[in-house]
Design a protein around this motif. Structure first.
Motif, PDB file in Angstrom:
ATOM      1  N   ARG A   2       0.830  -1.203   0.000  1.00  0.00           N
ATOM      2  CA  ARG A   2       0.000   0.000   0.000  1.00  0.00           C
ATOM      3  C   ARG A   2       0.865   1.253   0.000  1.00  0.00           C
ATOM      4  NH1 ARG A   2      -5.410  -1.010   1.298  1.00  0.00           N
ATOM      5  NH2 ARG A   2      -5.734  -3.122   2.026  1.00  0.00           N
ATOM      6  N   ALA A   3       0.367   2.278  -0.629  1.00  0.00           N
ATOM      7  CA  ALA A   3       1.072   3.550  -0.669  1.00  0.00           C
ATOM      8  C   ALA A   3       0.862   4.270   0.667  1.00  0.00           C
ATOM      9  CB  ALA A   3       0.532   4.396  -1.811  1.00  0.00           C
ATOM     10  N   PRO A   4       1.803   5.115   1.068  1.00  0.00           N
ATOM     11  CA  PRO A   4       1.632   5.850   2.320  1.00  0.00           C
ATOM     12  C   PRO A   4       0.461   6.823   2.244  1.00  0.00           C
ATOM     13  CG  PRO A   4       3.584   6.599   1.146  1.00  0.00           C
ATOM     14  CD  PRO A   4       3.056   5.412   0.406  1.00  0.00           C
ATOM     15  N   ILE A   5      -0.093   7.162   3.391  1.00  0.00           N
ATOM     16  CA  ILE A   5      -1.241   8.072   3.448  1.00  0.00           C
ATOM     17  C   ILE A   5      -0.832   9.489   3.062  1.00  0.00           C
ATOM     18  CG2 ILE A   5      -2.919   9.133   5.008  1.00  0.00           C
ATOM     19  CD1 ILE A   5      -2.922   6.500   6.564  1.00  0.00           C
ATOM     20  N   THR A   6       0.353   9.891   3.484  1.00  0.00           N
ATOM     21  CA  THR A   6       0.832  11.235   3.174  1.00  0.00           C
ATOM     22  C   THR A   6       1.950  11.166   2.145  1.00  0.00           C
ATOM     23  OG1 THR A   6       2.399  11.174   5.004  1.00  0.00           O
ATOM     24  CG2 THR A   6       0.229  12.120   5.455  1.00  0.00           C
ATOM     25  N   THR A   8       5.569  11.548   0.772  1.00  0.00           N
ATOM     26  CA  THR A   8       6.885  11.446   1.393  1.00  0.00           C
ATOM     27  C   THR A   8       7.677  12.725   1.123  1.00  0.00           C
ATOM     28  OG1 THR A   8       7.880  10.459  -0.565  1.00  0.00           O
ATOM     29  CG2 THR A   8       6.917   8.947   1.068  1.00  0.00           C
ATOM     30  N   LYS A  11       8.844  12.851  -2.431  1.00  0.00           N
ATOM     31  CA  LYS A  11       7.788  13.229  -3.383  1.00  0.00           C
ATOM     32  C   LYS A  11       7.503  14.724  -3.306  1.00  0.00           C
ATOM     33  CE  LYS A  11       6.563   9.691  -5.719  1.00  0.00           C
ATOM     34  NZ  LYS A  11       6.827   9.686  -7.144  1.00  0.00           N
ATOM     35  N   LYS A  39       4.884  18.452  10.695  1.00  0.00           N
ATOM     36  CA  LYS A  39       5.030  17.308  11.593  1.00  0.00           C
ATOM     37  C   LYS A  39       6.024  17.666  12.696  1.00  0.00           C
ATOM     38  CE  LYS A  39       5.987  14.391   8.146  1.00  0.00           C
ATOM     39  NZ  LYS A  39       6.322  13.136   7.475  1.00  0.00           N
ATOM     40  N   SER A  45       3.174  17.322   6.399  1.00  0.00           N
ATOM     41  CA  SER A  45       2.200  16.248   6.277  1.00  0.00           C
ATOM     42  C   SER A  45       1.141  16.685   5.277  1.00  0.00           C
ATOM     43  CB  SER A  45       1.562  15.967   7.644  1.00  0.00           C
ATOM     44  OG  SER A  45       0.594  14.964   7.526  1.00  0.00           O
ATOM     45  N   ARG A  48      -1.968  12.357   0.513  1.00  0.00           N
ATOM     46  CA  ARG A  48      -1.788  12.036  -0.908  1.00  0.00           C
ATOM     47  C   ARG A  48      -3.067  12.265  -1.704  1.00  0.00           C
ATOM     48  NH1 ARG A  48      -1.423   7.020  -2.035  1.00  0.00           N
ATOM     49  NH2 ARG A  48      -0.385   7.241  -4.008  1.00  0.00           N
ATOM     50  N   THR A  61      -8.028   3.602  -6.292  1.00  0.00           N
ATOM     51  CA  THR A  61      -7.460   3.128  -5.035  1.00  0.00           C
ATOM     52  C   THR A  61      -7.777   1.670  -4.764  1.00  0.00           C
ATOM     53  OG1 THR A  61      -9.387   3.939  -3.839  1.00  0.00           O
ATOM     54  CG2 THR A  61      -7.473   5.399  -3.975  1.00  0.00           C
TER      55      THR A  61
END
Length: 96
Positions: A2-6, A8, A11, A39, A45, A48, A61
């Protein structure tokens, strides 16, 4: 995977072209009206999905035929679940 929620830090640098978080936050606000949160560690933060929505990027998704499944084998394993210690009930009953 899974891709991160926020987004990086890498990115964010790629998207904004800036390495400083203050410059990234300013760019996100000017370009997409995204108010990034800072953060505790010093980075930004940025959700995405919010970025994708504001940037006009459509993503799918969910996997097409993916259904959630229950891991029944893990629940059936006795050694995976410790037995509760109820010894205090026996000593409490004898004291009365």
């Amino acid at each position: 995977m899974r891709a991160p929620i926020t987004l990086t830090q890498e990115k964010l640098e790629e998207i904004t072209g800036y390495s400083r978080t203050s410059a990234q936050a300013r760019w996100l606000m000017e370009a997409y009206q995204i108010q990034a949160k800072y953060k505790a560690g010093g980075g930004l933060s940025v959700p995405r999905l919010l970025y994708f929505q504001r940037a006009g990027i459509s993503i799918d998704t969910a996997e097409p035929n993916e259904q959630p499944t229950m891991n029944w084998a893990a629940l059936e394993k006795e050694e995976a679940r410790p037995k509760p210690n109820l010894d205090f009930l026996e000593t409490e009953g004898k004291a009365k």
